[in-house]
Write an enzyme that holds these catalytic residues in place. Sequence first.
Site, PDB file in Angstrom:
ATOM      1  N   HIS A   1       0.834  -1.211   0.000  1.00  0.00           N
ATOM      2  CA  HIS A   1       0.000   0.000   0.000  1.00  0.00           C
ATOM      3  C   HIS A   1       0.868   1.260   0.000  1.00  0.00           C
ATOM      4  CE1 HIS A   1      -4.156   1.616   1.334  1.00  0.00           C
ATOM      5  NE2 HIS A   1      -3.471   2.580   0.747  1.00  0.00           N
TER       6      HIS A   1
ATOM      7  N   HIS B   1       1.540   5.123  -2.012  1.00  0.00           N
ATOM      8  CA  HIS B   1       1.104   6.149  -2.968  1.00  0.00           C
ATOM      9  C   HIS B   1       2.357   6.785  -3.568  1.00  0.00           C
ATOM     10  CE1 HIS B   1      -3.187   6.042  -1.840  1.00  0.00           C
ATOM     11  NE2 HIS B   1      -2.719   5.729  -0.641  1.00  0.00           N
TER      12      HIS B   1
ATOM     13  N   ARG C   1       2.176   8.778  -6.236  1.00  0.00           N
ATOM     14  CA  ARG C   1       1.715  10.127  -6.625  1.00  0.00           C
ATOM     15  C   ARG C   1       1.947  10.476  -8.091  1.00  0.00           C
ATOM     16  NH1 ARG C   1      -1.629  10.411  -2.587  1.00  0.00           N
ATOM     17  NH2 ARG C   1      -0.778  11.134  -0.594  1.00  0.00           N
TER      18      ARG C   1
ATOM     19  N   ASP D   1      -8.772   3.081  -3.730  1.00  0.00           N
ATOM     20  CA  ASP D   1      -8.221   3.555  -2.453  1.00  0.00           C
ATOM     21  C   ASP D   1      -8.251   5.076  -2.321  1.00  0.00           C
ATOM     22  OD1 ASP D   1      -6.818   2.914   0.087  1.00  0.00           O
ATOM     23  OD2 ASP D   1      -5.393   4.313  -0.779  1.00  0.00           O
TER      24      ASP D   1
ATOM     25  N   HIS E   1      -5.795  -0.985   5.499  1.00  0.00           N
ATOM     26  CA  HIS E   1      -5.631  -0.172   6.722  1.00  0.00           C
ATOM     27  C   HIS E   1      -6.741  -0.318   7.769  1.00  0.00           C
ATOM     28  CE1 HIS E   1      -8.147   2.341   4.189  1.00  0.00           C
ATOM     29  NE2 HIS E   1      -7.142   2.820   3.496  1.00  0.00           N
TER      30      HIS E   1
ATOM     31  N   ASP F   1       0.668   2.370   3.736  1.00  0.00           N
ATOM     32  CA  ASP F   1      -0.190   3.480   3.285  1.00  0.00           C
ATOM     33  C   ASP F   1       0.627   4.775   3.210  1.00  0.00           C
ATOM     34  OD1 ASP F   1      -2.299   4.906   2.331  1.00  0.00           O
ATOM     35  OD2 ASP F   1      -3.509   4.816   4.152  1.00  0.00           O
TER      36      ASP F   1
ATOM     37  N   PHE G   1      -5.408  14.199   4.433  1.00  0.00           N
ATOM     38  CA  PHE G   1      -5.175  12.981   5.214  1.00  0.00           C
ATOM     39  C   PHE G   1      -3.963  12.247   4.657  1.00  0.00           C
ATOM     40  CE2 PHE G   1      -9.837  13.478   5.608  1.00  0.00           C
ATOM     41  CZ  PHE G   1     -10.018  13.280   6.965  1.00  0.00           C
TER      42      PHE G   1
END
Lengths: 431, 314
Positions: A62, A64, A66, A154, A234, A307, A325
């Site tokens: 998990h 990111h 971007r 997600d 998560h 995450d 977040f």
Amino acid sequence: MSRLLLKGARLLDPGLGLEAALDLRVEDGRIAELGKGLAGRPGEEVISLEGAVLVPGLIDLHTHLREPGYEYRETVASGTRAAARGGFTAVACMPNTRPPLDTPAALGYVRRRAEEGGVVRVWPVCAITRGLAGRELADLGLLRRAGAVACSDDGRPVMNAHLMRRALEYAAALGLTVISHCEDEDLAAGGAMNEGAVSLALGLQGIPPEAETIMVARDLELAAATGGRLHVAHVSTARSVELIRQARRRGVPVTAEATPHHFTLTEEAVRGYNTSAKVNPPLRTQADVNAILEGLADGTIDVIATDHAPYSREEKEQEFAAAPFGLVGLETAVSLVLDRLVHGGVLTLAEAVARLTVNPARALGLEPGRLEVGAPAHLTAVDPDRPVTVEAARFASKGRNTPFEGWKLRGMAVLTVVGGRVIMRDGELVV
Amino acid sequence: MPWQRKDLLGLEELTAEEIELVLRTAEVFADVFERPLKKFPTLRGRTVVNLFYEPSTRTRTSFELAGKWLSADVINISSSSSSAAKGESLADTARTLEALGADAVVIRHSAAGAPHLLARTVKIPVLNAGDGAHEHPSQGLLDLFTIRQHKGKIAGLTVTIVGDLLHSRVARSDIWGLTKLGARVRVTGPATLVPPTFASLGVEVYRDLRPAVEGADVVIVLRLQRERQAGGLIPSLEEYAALFGLDAEKMSWLKPDALVMHPGPANLGVEITEEAALDPRSAIRDQVRNGVAVRMALLYLLVGGGEKDVPAVA
């Protein structure tokens, strides 16, 4: 291709049930030899790993990255460097980019960027629904062919239960895991942190635990009904852990992940309006943390994932309710796992490693990496006792948004090898 | 004990002694309205910026008067006239004000924690003039001041707060201040606006108005925002008024010497009727006046250096 001899480590492969003090030789990107007291050969780089444990390359399910669209937060290059610095050899990257990874072209772009500038393996996760809009399925079959390892919206839930049911049915036939971000948007709307005594004192709107739990219950029912492979992202509440435990007992095809921040921190971390502790799902209570630790210990939660969600300083330097977040996790995860879980007596080292290697691979339906001759040399070494102080200024990630700044932890990743190439040694990138 | 803190962000973090210091300092300024000459020279040459991101009449005017009567230069900035309208962040605005030589910033903002962000960003004192649903410390202090003015003490009193506590920064500051000084605090209102979690703040949660106000020494009535109905939190303003609005009949449930307070501006006919607001037991006008004295005390302590406990009278 470089040749490498890793000497003096304890080898630990939970998938093979291997635990032995052996040297390991790498040639042509693969494990060439395992044995005691292997001698270095001319042209071979010899790395001493006394006191360290060598394991199959860690996988973050998990992340990111971007890119495309938010390169100021992170790129495939910077994010994979952060992964390598943290001991990961592969990351599954989430599709909430701009444009989102909902077409083979977008997916192909990420894979190309990974080939050009990535230092660890990049496994793209595609969108479940077109535009992550929750209205119609993305071309999951074509995305699977283009290399998607799983699908997820997600960052957003699939609010429509009918569509989620169809997604699980359709993805099951493709062998594609559905990763669910379990959040009821109506219950969570406007919330900035966990709903409870702390949100009340801070005057912040809360996100009640039921916002997650209701969707976990729904998706477990749908997975049971369809046979679709579900992975719950998560997990943050005690009730979610209990629901997943019950579902696993009845044989529902479900896996679940916990993040280091959810097994370490509570809502108290938000006090003072610390936006580095603003994350979704929110940090909950000590009772929830305890339930997650129990879930990790008994295998209900079989995956640890970061995450990793980098943001710019400007984005996080805002009023708490306005700040986004997310927090960065790739470069602190292994130390938190070792310090909190292994030294904390929650998991054995082998159990912890399984939750970062063989289990995430299986959650995606992939063959896990192995410490055996002939296997690709994706390797991680951790020193369970080496102390480390978290310093965001030293992160390879562009994101500095960590709630763990200044924490002193016991244990860290000391070597990352991808395809036989040394990427990180002693916490420093070498490429 | 001199004042030690750079900022005033809320009453939660203050000690009883710090609260007492503010109230004692405010005593010195309390008769300011009766003076022919209202100016004290204390803050001559200092600049206080009122940075208001939300509309406000009484708090802004009160802080402005407090600054001016202490001889400070007072600059008022509202969000519509500031660079916030051009998208400048709060942190950047704060750095700009500091660079321009401001000696203190008084901030009102719709976001809880905005003053904390400001306080982390600049070295000058930051005074919270109300942040979202978090705190309104100067209001809490002036409520304490007003109660003590009328009752002679705080400790041992029973104070009931009625209404939309969930969204009320005034309620939170009142609760912290009152409990720290030894009052018993009751709270009541619709269950959606007064969740049971409030007990974690050290107060007693009542479901019905009558037992909550009976025997209370002070009743603080909170403003009910009209958007609560649209938010699904109450069925209608009419129902709210019938169940929790203070009117002539419900005033009869109060002790004869009970004090009725409201932070203003009141929605007359919703949380309080005009008749009840004008009752002899109402201290609403005193609250407004005391607000200036309390804010003078705060500016004196935070901006004036705070070498002495109380200022020399000019």
